[in-house]
Motif scaffolding. Structure first.
Motif, short mmCIF file in Angstrom:
data_model
loop_
_atom_site.label_atom_id
_atom_site.label_comp_id
_atom_site.label_asym_id
_atom_site.label_seq_id
_atom_site.Cartn_x
_atom_site.Cartn_y
_atom_site.Cartn_z
N ALA A 16 0.82 -1.21 0.00
CA ALA A 16 0.00 0.00 0.00
C ALA A 16 0.85 1.26 0.00
N ASN A 17 2.06 1.16 0.50
CA ASN A 17 2.95 2.32 0.57
C ASN A 17 3.99 2.33 -0.54
N GLY A 18 3.72 1.59 -1.62
CA GLY A 18 4.59 1.62 -2.78
C GLY A 18 5.93 0.96 -2.56
N LEU A 19 5.98 0.01 -1.64
CA LEU A 19 7.26 -0.63 -1.33
C LEU A 19 7.28 -2.09 -1.80
N GLY A 20 6.55 -2.37 -2.87
CA GLY A 20 6.51 -3.73 -3.41
C GLY A 20 7.88 -4.26 -3.76
N GLU A 21 8.74 -3.41 -4.34
CA GLU A 21 10.10 -3.84 -4.69
C GLU A 21 10.86 -4.24 -3.43
N PHE A 22 10.59 -3.54 -2.35
CA PHE A 22 11.22 -3.85 -1.08
C PHE A 22 10.84 -5.26 -0.64
N CYS A 23 9.59 -5.65 -0.89
CA CYS A 23 9.13 -7.00 -0.52
C CYS A 23 9.97 -8.07 -1.20
N TYR A 24 10.32 -7.83 -2.46
CA TYR A 24 11.06 -8.84 -3.20
C TYR A 24 12.55 -8.87 -2.85
N ASN A 25 13.10 -7.73 -2.44
CA ASN A 25 14.52 -7.64 -2.17
C ASN A 25 14.88 -7.79 -0.70
N PHE A 26 13.91 -7.92 0.16
CA PHE A 26 14.16 -7.91 1.59
C PHE A 26 13.24 -8.91 2.27
N SER A 27 13.80 -9.93 2.85
CA SER A 27 13.03 -10.93 3.56
C SER A 27 12.56 -10.36 4.89
N MET A 28 11.32 -10.67 5.28
CA MET A 28 10.78 -10.17 6.54
C MET A 28 11.56 -10.73 7.73
N GLU A 29 12.19 -11.85 7.59
CA GLU A 29 12.95 -12.47 8.67
C GLU A 29 14.43 -12.46 8.31
N SER A 30 14.91 -11.40 7.72
CA SER A 30 16.26 -11.31 7.20
C SER A 30 17.30 -11.37 8.32
N ILE A 31 17.89 -12.54 8.52
CA ILE A 31 18.94 -12.72 9.52
C ILE A 31 20.26 -12.30 8.88
N VAL A 32 20.95 -11.41 9.55
CA VAL A 32 22.20 -10.87 9.04
C VAL A 32 23.39 -11.60 9.65
N TYR A 33 23.24 -12.07 10.90
CA TYR A 33 24.37 -12.68 11.60
C TYR A 33 23.86 -13.60 12.69
N GLU A 34 24.54 -14.71 12.90
CA GLU A 34 24.28 -15.60 14.04
C GLU A 34 25.60 -15.86 14.71
N GLY A 35 25.62 -15.85 16.03
CA GLY A 35 26.87 -16.07 16.74
C GLY A 35 26.64 -16.50 18.18
N THR A 36 27.76 -16.55 18.91
CA THR A 36 27.75 -16.96 20.31
C THR A 36 28.51 -15.91 21.11
N SER A 37 27.96 -15.55 22.27
CA SER A 37 28.60 -14.56 23.14
C SER A 37 29.80 -15.19 23.84
N HIS A 38 30.55 -14.36 24.57
CA HIS A 38 31.71 -14.84 25.31
C HIS A 38 31.35 -15.96 26.28
N SER A 39 30.15 -15.91 26.83
CA SER A 39 29.74 -16.93 27.81
C SER A 39 28.95 -18.08 27.17
N GLY A 40 28.89 -18.09 25.83
CA GLY A 40 28.24 -19.20 25.14
C GLY A 40 26.77 -19.01 24.82
N LYS A 41 26.24 -17.82 25.02
CA LYS A 41 24.83 -17.55 24.69
C LYS A 41 24.69 -17.35 23.19
N HIS A 42 23.77 -18.08 22.57
CA HIS A 42 23.52 -17.94 21.13
C HIS A 42 22.70 -16.67 20.89
N PHE A 43 23.03 -15.94 19.84
CA PHE A 43 22.25 -14.76 19.47
C PHE A 43 22.23 -14.61 17.96
#
Length: 173
Positions: A16-43
């Protein structure tokens, strides 16, 4: 209200806001990075969706109550306030004027960062912001988030040349 409804609502808002192209180029659940903290916590680090409004309002309200070095000092934001904020941020992301990332550990929002380019003659200057939940500070998550958002900003904001960090005068070095 289930997740599928929120995703449909989000998709319809984008269209509705003219961002249809954005829909195709950008996943709603776009994960950029996965890692583990110094104490082993996943994020994981990802872009926001409208479905994150409740988690964001709860997160910012905890930081606001802490009266730490953020703009909010005891005020509380509603889920509706955050939904409106996310919608505006998604427009800036689609226009290549902002990068906005959330950090989750399991299903808990534990960090937020953004770089937003300036207006008019300051379009080449991005303002950087970052916050990490108290229980996750000192784990290396903030450092990783800074590195990831910087990389994303370089890739997604083509006019960006300078990144400013705004701080409170009372912040300790």
């Amino acid at each position: 209200m289930g997740t599928d409804y929120i995703k449909k609502d989000y998709y319809e808002w984008l269209m509705a806001n003219g961002l249809g192209e954005f829909c195709y180029n950008f996943s709603m659940e776009s994960i950029v990075y996965e890692g583990t903290s110094h104490s082993g916590k996943h994020f994981l680090i990802r872009y926001p969706t409208l479905a994150d409004a409740r988690a964001m309002s709860e997160y910012i309200n905890v930081l606001s109550d802490e009266r730490t070095f953020i703009t909010f000092q005891g005020e509380h934001l509603s889920e509706a306030d955050e939904k409106e904020f996310i919608a505006k941020e998604l427009e800036k992301i689609a226009d290549h004027k902002s990068v906005f990332l959330l950090v989750f550990s399991e299903s808990t929002l534990i960090g937020i960062s953004n770089i937003t380019s300036g207006e008019r003659t300051s379009f080449h200057v991005g303002t950087f912001g970052i916050s990490i939940a108290p229980d996750f500070r000192g784990e290396g998550i903030g450092k990783t988030l800074m590195e990831v958002i910087h990389k994303e900003a370089e890739e997604r904001i083509p006019t960006l040349r300078i990144i400013d960090l705004a701080v409170f005068a009372t912040n300790q070095l």
